[in-house]
Scaffold this active site. Structure first.
Site, PDB file in Angstrom:
ATOM      1  NE  ARG A  56      -3.171   0.348   3.108  1.00 40.29           N
ATOM      2  CZ  ARG A  56      -2.672   0.482   4.373  1.00 40.29           C
ATOM      3  NH1 ARG A  56      -2.122   1.910   4.796  1.00 40.29           N
ATOM      4  NH2 ARG A  56      -2.897  -0.369   5.153  1.00 40.29           N
ATOM      5  CE1 TYR A 108     -14.911  10.811 -17.857  1.00 40.02           C
ATOM      6  CE2 TYR A 108     -14.545  11.012 -15.697  1.00 40.02           C
ATOM      7  CZ  TYR A 108     -14.891  10.386 -16.657  1.00 40.02           C
ATOM      8  OH  TYR A 108     -15.108   9.151 -16.587  1.00 40.02           O
ATOM      9  CG  ASP A 179      -7.875  15.823 -16.506  1.00 41.04           C
ATOM     10  OD1 ASP A 179      -7.188  15.138 -17.183  1.00 41.04           O
ATOM     11  OD2 ASP A 179      -9.152  15.157 -15.866  1.00 41.04           O
ATOM     12  CE  LYS A 204     -10.729   7.415 -19.922  1.00 41.13           C
ATOM     13  NZ  LYS A 204     -11.175   8.898 -19.206  1.00 41.13           N
TER      14      LYS A 204
HETATM   15  C1  PLP Z   1     -11.696   9.315 -18.057  1.00 51.18           C
HETATM   16  C2  PLP Z   1     -11.383  10.690 -17.493  1.00 51.18           C
HETATM   17  C3  PLP Z   1     -11.422  10.863 -16.113  1.00 51.18           C
HETATM   18  C4  PLP Z   1     -11.348   9.643 -15.108  1.00 51.18           C
HETATM   19  O1  PLP Z   1     -10.455   8.512 -15.066  1.00 51.18           O
HETATM   20  P1  PLP Z   1     -10.902   7.099 -14.806  1.00 51.18           P
HETATM   21  O2  PLP Z   1      -9.578   6.444 -15.166  1.00 51.18           O
HETATM   22  O3  PLP Z   1     -12.073   6.771 -16.214  1.00 51.18           O
HETATM   23  O4  PLP Z   1     -11.491   7.015 -13.422  1.00 51.18           O
HETATM   24  C5  PLP Z   1     -10.591  12.001 -15.607  1.00 51.18           C
HETATM   25  N1  PLP Z   1     -10.427  13.053 -16.575  1.00 51.18           N
HETATM   26  C6  PLP Z   1     -10.700  13.069 -18.059  1.00 51.18           C
HETATM   27  C7  PLP Z   1     -10.337  14.199 -18.692  1.00 51.18           C
HETATM   28  C8  PLP Z   1     -11.150  11.625 -18.380  1.00 51.18           C
HETATM   29  O5  PLP Z   1     -11.235  11.416 -19.833  1.00 51.18           O
END
Ligand code: PLP
Length: 391
Positions: A56, A108, A179, A204
């Protein structure tokens, strides 16, 4: 001297070689970093540690991945989480009841849901601001602690000038959080432009194969890194070793994947623009996109995400029902081309008035262009559009 050579390395190389591991033939010379599937670690003696005590807190496979991502974003530290949302949830632990955050109006959908339904309950206040066009400084209050943005935004592709915004946040001594999921570190490095924290959904582009969930927080600040390390140890949403291996494997091809996906996206965006049933194509690589010049200044590419608006709702729905190789699915950034309906999928939980204000109507589709041969993508789109028109 060696250090300088490392610093000069290009990002494609950094995706494959972690500089500090160079030259060493640890792990029997294994080319792929091993999966340390161990929860705990034996101590050599009382008060001694191998460097690892409990997974962890830290795990060698996770650490290798974290160092790779830190190097791609030019951060001093990166932390790997079980999903992008787990990363953002932990990041929110930096704040306490009564703190105020300015967040971009177009984000998002999951981030908006977290802020509205979890963080607000925990006493955090939010102002939703169109950061690409409004004067963010005007929204800063005495209790404002951070500005949280995406650029380009999801799904409307609004582009914010990161450097200009960083000047404002630095002047007011508040954090700038970006982000960077949509462009990945291959195309954009917000820390270099003045951001304090970078967020990624590793699910992604970093992972890139639509097979693993992951998330990252990256920072170039010692105090924030220390706090994050304390929080991940305490809350325990660190990425599991096998998933770390998969994301590490995905990152090796980040550069070629992003180049190809972007090439395909440009072709498809141009094709879409010529279709009579398409009202608007939003792609920041078009000169007429309001964020084009800023993108050219702050990013190395325009990405492979595009949003388009059909002239009728039925067209949008029919496209989703008729695609075959292209899949109607949420998510983005993988090798497969996906198309989604932000209105009912990714942004379903966003309040209707905000959706409207952001231009997310029932005619809007979002496409994550993959790395197939573009001829096959265009052939399928030609066929689907003909069927949808009733030809
Ligand atoms: C998909 C996404 C998230 C969240 O990520 P997960 O891996 O699905 O929890 C956050 N920000 C953006 C821009 C995203 O496309």
């Amino acid at each position: 001297m060696r250090q300088e050579i490392y610093m000069a390395r290009e990002i494609e190389t950094k995706c494959i070689h972690l500089e500090e591991a160079e030259g060493a033939l640890n792990h029997f010379g294994a080319m792929a970093y091993p999966i340390y599937q161990s929860a705990t670690y034996a101590h050599p003696g009382v008060g001694q540690s191998t460097g690892y005590d409990y997974s962890r807190l830290q795990n060698p496979t996770r650490e290798h991945l974290e160092k790779t991502v830190a190097s791609l974003e030019n951060g001093i530290d990166a932390l790997a989480f079980s999903s992008g949302m787990a990363a953002i949830t932990l990041m929110m632990e930096l704040f306490k009841p009564g703190d105020h955050l300015i967040v971009d109006a177009d984000l998002y959908g999951g981030s908006i849901r977290l802020f509205n339904h979890v963080s607000e309950k925990n006493g955090i206040e939010f102002s939703s601001v169109d950061c690409h066009k409004e004067n963010v400084a005007a929204y800063i209050r005495e209790n404002t602690k951070a500005v949280y943005i995406e650029t380009p935004t999801n799904p409307m592709m609004n582009v914010t000038d990161i450097k200009a915004l960083a000047e404002i946040t630095k002047k007011h001594n508040i954090l700038l959080i970006v982000d960077n999921t949509f462009l990945s570190p291959y195309f954009q490095n917000p820390l270099n432009l003045g951001a304090d924290i970078v967020v990624h959904s590793g699910t992604k582009y970093l992972g890139g194969h639509n097979d693993t969930l992951a998330g990252f927080l990256v920072t170039n600040r010692e105090d924030i890194s220390e706090r994050f390390r304390f929080l991940i140890k305490t809350t325990g949403a660190g990425l599991a070793p096998f998933d770390c291996f998969l994301i590490q494997r995905g990152i090796k091809t980040l550069g070629v994947r992003m180049d190809r996906a972007q090439e395909n996206a440009i072709e498809i965006a141009k094709w879409l623009k010529e279709q009579d049933i398409v009202k608007k194509v939003v792609y920041p690589g078009f000169k007429e996109h309001p964020g084009y010049e800023i993108m050219k200044k702050q990013a190395r590419g325009f990405g492979a995400m595009l949003t388009f608006e059909l002239t009728k709702k039925e067209y949008a729905i029919n496209i989703l029902e008729k695609v075959r190789m292209i899949k109607y699915a949420e998510s983005l950034g993988g090798v497969e081309t996906l198309i989604t309906y932000p209105m009912t999928q990714t942004h379903a939980d966003v309040p209707e008035h905000i959706r409207k204000q952001n231009g997310i109507t029932d005619c809007v589709l979002r496409m994550s262009v993959g790395i197939e041969n573009v001829k096959d993508l265009l052939n399928e789109l030609e066929e689907v559009f003909a069927e949808v028109r009733g030809e």
